[in-house]
Design an enzyme around this catalytic site. Structure first.
Site, PDB file in Angstrom:
ATOM      1  N   LYS A   1       0.960  -1.330   0.079  1.00 54.95           N
ATOM      2  CA  LYS A   1      -0.160  -0.007   0.085  1.00 54.95           C
ATOM      3  C   LYS A   1       0.652   1.175  -0.157  1.00 54.95           C
ATOM      4  CE  LYS A   1      -1.957   2.580   3.013  1.00 54.95           C
ATOM      5  NZ  LYS A   1      -1.855   3.870   2.336  1.00 54.95           N
TER       6      LYS A   1
ATOM      7  N   GLU B   1      10.109   0.794  10.466  1.00 62.29           N
ATOM      8  CA  GLU B   1      10.857   1.846  10.610  1.00 62.29           C
ATOM      9  C   GLU B   1      10.277   3.336  10.713  1.00 62.29           C
ATOM     10  OE1 GLU B   1      12.588   4.737   9.682  1.00 62.29           O
ATOM     11  OE2 GLU B   1      12.797   4.146   7.330  1.00 62.29           O
TER      12      GLU B   1
ATOM     13  N   CYS C   1      13.215  10.517   7.665  1.00 66.54           N
ATOM     14  CA  CYS C   1      13.150   9.947   9.379  1.00 66.54           C
ATOM     15  C   CYS C   1      14.274  10.149  10.052  1.00 66.54           C
ATOM     16  CB  CYS C   1      12.564   8.525   9.225  1.00 66.54           C
ATOM     17  SG  CYS C   1      13.585   7.677   8.099  1.00 66.54           S
TER      18      CYS C   1
ATOM     19  N   GLU D   1       9.413  15.186  16.510  1.00 62.11           N
ATOM     20  CA  GLU D   1       9.837  15.096  15.185  1.00 62.11           C
ATOM     21  C   GLU D   1       8.927  16.125  14.172  1.00 62.11           C
ATOM     22  OE1 GLU D   1       9.006  11.545  12.995  1.00 62.11           O
ATOM     23  OE2 GLU D   1      10.998  11.630  12.008  1.00 62.11           O
TER      24      GLU D   1
HETATM   25  P1  ADP Z   1       2.556  10.584   7.972  1.00 59.12           P
HETATM   26  O1  ADP Z   1       2.060  10.961   9.135  1.00 59.12           O
HETATM   27  O2  ADP Z   1       4.095  10.959   7.898  1.00 59.12           O
HETATM   28  O3  ADP Z   1       1.483  10.844   6.887  1.00 59.12           O
HETATM   29  P2  ADP Z   1       1.848   7.992   8.316  1.00 59.12           P
HETATM   30  O4  ADP Z   1       2.511   6.982   9.388  1.00 59.12           O
HETATM   31  O5  ADP Z   1       0.570   8.408   8.644  1.00 59.12           O
HETATM   32  O6  ADP Z   1       2.930   9.175   8.062  1.00 59.12           O
HETATM   33  O7  ADP Z   1       1.752   7.278   7.183  1.00 59.12           O
HETATM   34  C1  ADP Z   1       2.771   6.154   6.488  1.00 59.12           C
HETATM   35  C2  ADP Z   1       1.756   5.228   5.851  1.00 59.12           C
HETATM   36  O8  ADP Z   1       1.272   4.604   6.896  1.00 59.12           O
HETATM   37  C3  ADP Z   1       1.110   5.543   4.671  1.00 59.12           C
HETATM   38  O9  ADP Z   1       0.963   4.768   3.732  1.00 59.12           O
HETATM   39  C4  ADP Z   1      -0.506   5.788   5.319  1.00 59.12           C
HETATM   40  O10 ADP Z   1      -1.396   5.508   4.423  1.00 59.12           O
HETATM   41  C5  ADP Z   1      -0.278   4.526   6.339  1.00 59.12           C
HETATM   42  N1  ADP Z   1      -1.111   4.451   7.458  1.00 59.12           N
HETATM   43  C6  ADP Z   1      -1.759   5.700   8.065  1.00 59.12           C
HETATM   44  N2  ADP Z   1      -2.310   5.130   9.208  1.00 59.12           N
HETATM   45  C7  ADP Z   1      -2.407   3.902   9.232  1.00 59.12           C
HETATM   46  C8  ADP Z   1      -3.044   3.037   9.938  1.00 59.12           C
HETATM   47  N3  ADP Z   1      -3.976   3.039  10.802  1.00 59.12           N
HETATM   48  N4  ADP Z   1      -2.897   1.659   9.813  1.00 59.12           N
HETATM   49  C9  ADP Z   1      -2.049   1.311   8.488  1.00 59.12           C
HETATM   50  N5  ADP Z   1      -1.655   2.149   7.673  1.00 59.12           N
HETATM   51  C10 ADP Z   1      -1.772   3.567   8.087  1.00 59.12           C
END
Ligand code: ADP
Length: 493
Positions: A187, A263, A297, A394
């Site tokens: 994804k 990560e 990161c 961060e």
């Molecule tokens: P950022 O805040 O920098 O956008 P995220 O950790 O929210 O970073 O996003 C990183 C990835 O994790 C993206 O592909 C996002 O769609 C996905 N993501 C966000 N929330 C969830 C969740 N609850 N479960 C699984 N994947 C998620």
């Protein structure tokens, strides 16, 4: 809605796939949903892509499972390696196009994007080289038995990637997973779905069997969460924020205890000691925080400078940061483009305001850049203390803090005063100091007299709340194999 669209960028015109990539075909989502991806340079939509939700994840998992048990199993390790090296060749063939997609969708400077493409092709080719070198052991316990281990694929791997390096994170994830014989449901981040879809077309062209790699554009709360809690996914690899990392670990624990690698975030210290080559150190400090607009990161966001050189460092670092070329990603001279989204822009500006309110001193920057697009000036804060939000959290933008330290010991103490432990650096010309400080810092990577010099041959990952497991190098292979012990009792006759 169409499954492909011709897209014009200032650099190239190309055919963009828009569908979900399942079983080597681009298809619409089951619910017929789509969402737009935004150009961060001008805040306008680039194109709409098909959206995958839970149902599409199910279909992709079925495809990945069928490939794992069927055609992919028949592909020899050497042939897996050839497929990966072919994919690397195709990526290099289309380097200009893919770099343009990254610049358009993510906002990174096209020159930096070309670096990402080269590093991604290198990573995929490197893991192609590993594919036929995945060995177990033979273990001699006694004359009456034969014991050996097999390193078998974990199975169907869910991979969830972020938007800061859309292509590179794709490469880091698929390389070790495919080299070791797994299949994938990937994804991508909702902000940057385009380059991975283009890679889908190249995966098909390279000749991977259908279902080995499936790519879903979609949102975290729906498609991402469906991966984390899926009962038929054997492993999830995630790169992103620490709060979401926690949710993924919980979802894995509550579902089928799938293997998890994470990560996550960082608040990495960058230490400059009095005997450093100051000119070079300032160059690395600048790259450490402002590369990729601070959206790394491992960004060196906490700069710890010895008091003997503090004033000179700060003056020269300010001059250096003000020379960074901020602007249109398609200008080859651009070092810093826009932040990826309005959400990120607002978040970073919120931190800048919090820093100002707390009494930190803005040395340079502190405002938006230009009138349109998610641009933020390279920002340096000084006069901060350990408890300020801008020192602790961060920020994930072009914002750093500079703190004065009185000794090597104090630098180490402050460096380790964080829940994170992804990366760190020390600048010194004394080899003894360099090794002493490197050993004392709790971080997955320590750079000595450089910063952000990642390489696919070197493991990368975090101590403490920065993650679980290691990506890249031979270490990543361990995350994608199950070790099976086979014990054979030998007959006496
Ligand atoms: P950022 O805040 O920098 O956008 P995220 O950790 O929210 O970073 O996003 C990183 C990835 O994790 C993206 O592909 C996002 O769609 C996905 N993501 C966000 N929330 C969830 C969740 N609850 N479960 C699984 N994947 C998620």
């Amino acid at each position: 809605m169409a499954l492909f669209q011709t897209i014009q960028t200032p650099a190239v015109t190309y055919e963009q796939p828009l569908g979900l990539f399942i079983n080597n075909e681009f298809v619409p989502g089951v619910d017929g949903k789509t969402f737009e991806t935004i150009n961060p340079h001008n805040e306008k939509p680039i194109v709409a892509v098909h959206e995958g939700t839970e149902k599409d994840i199910d279909i992709a998992v079925q495809a990945a499972r069928a490939a794992l048990n069927g055609p992919w199993k028949q592909v020899t390790p050497s042939e897996r390696g050839r497929l990966l090296t072919r994919l690397a060749d195709l990526l290099e063939r289309d380097a200009e196009t893919v770099a343009a997609i990254e610049a358009l969708d993510n906002g990174k400077g096209v020159s930096m994007a070309k670096g990402d493409v080269a590093a991604s092709a290198g990573c995929i080719r490197y893991y192609g080289g590993w594919a036929d070198k995945i060995y177990g052991q033979t273990i001699d316990t006694d004359a009456g038995s034969l014991t050996y281990t097999r390193h078998e694929p974990v199975g169907v791997c869910g991979q969830i990637i972020p938007w800061n390096f859309p292509l590179l994170m794709f490469a880091w994830k698929i390389g070790p997973a495919l080299a070791t014989g797994n299949t994938i449901v990937m994804k991508t981040a909702e902000q940057t779905p385009l380059s991975a879809l283009y890679m889908g077309a190249l995966i098909k062209e390279a000749g991977f069997p259908a279902g080995v790699v499936n790519i879903i554009s979609g949102f975290g709360r729906t498609a991402g969460a469906a991966i984390a809690s899926h009962m038929d996914i054997d492993k999830v690899a995630f790169t992103g924020s620490t709060p979401v990392g926690r949710q993924i670990l919980q979802a894995a624990a509550k579902s089928n205890l799938k293997k998890v690698t994470l990560e996550l975030g960082g608040k990495s210290p960058n230490i400059i000691l009095p005997d450093a080559n100051l000119e070079e150190a300032i160059g690395w400090v600048n790259l450490g925080i402002f590369f990729n607009h601070g959206q790394c990161c491992c960004a060196g966001s906490r700069i710890l400078v010895h008091e003997a050189i503090y004033d000179e460092f700060l003056a020269r670092f300010k001059t250096r940061a003000e020379q960074n070329k901020v602007g249109n990603p398609f200008n080859p001279e651009t070092f810093q483009g826009p932040q990826v989204s309005q959400v990120q822009y607002d978040r970073i500006m919120g931190y800048i305001e919090a820093g100002k309110r707390a009494g930190a001193k803005v040395i340079t920057g502190g405002s938006r850049h230009g009138g349109e697009g998610y641009y933020i000036q390279p920002t340096i804060f000084a006069g901060v203390d350990e408890n300020m939000t801008i020192v602790k959290e961060e920020i994930f933008g072009p914002v750093c803090t500079v703190q004065k330290v009185r000794s090597e010991e104090e630098a180490i103490e402050m460096a380790n005063n964080t829940n994170y432990g992804l990366a760190a650096a020390v600048h010194t010309t004394n080899i003894n100091t360099a090794i002493r400080v490197s050993n004392a810092i709790k971080a997955g990577t320590v750079w000595v007299n450089n910063y952000n010099t990642l390489h696919y041959q070197m493991p990368f990952g975090g101590f403490k709340e920065s993650g679980l497991g290691r990506e890249l190098g031979s270490y990543a292979l361990e995350n994608y194999t199950e070790v099976k012990t086979v014990r054979v009792q030998l007959s006496k006759a």
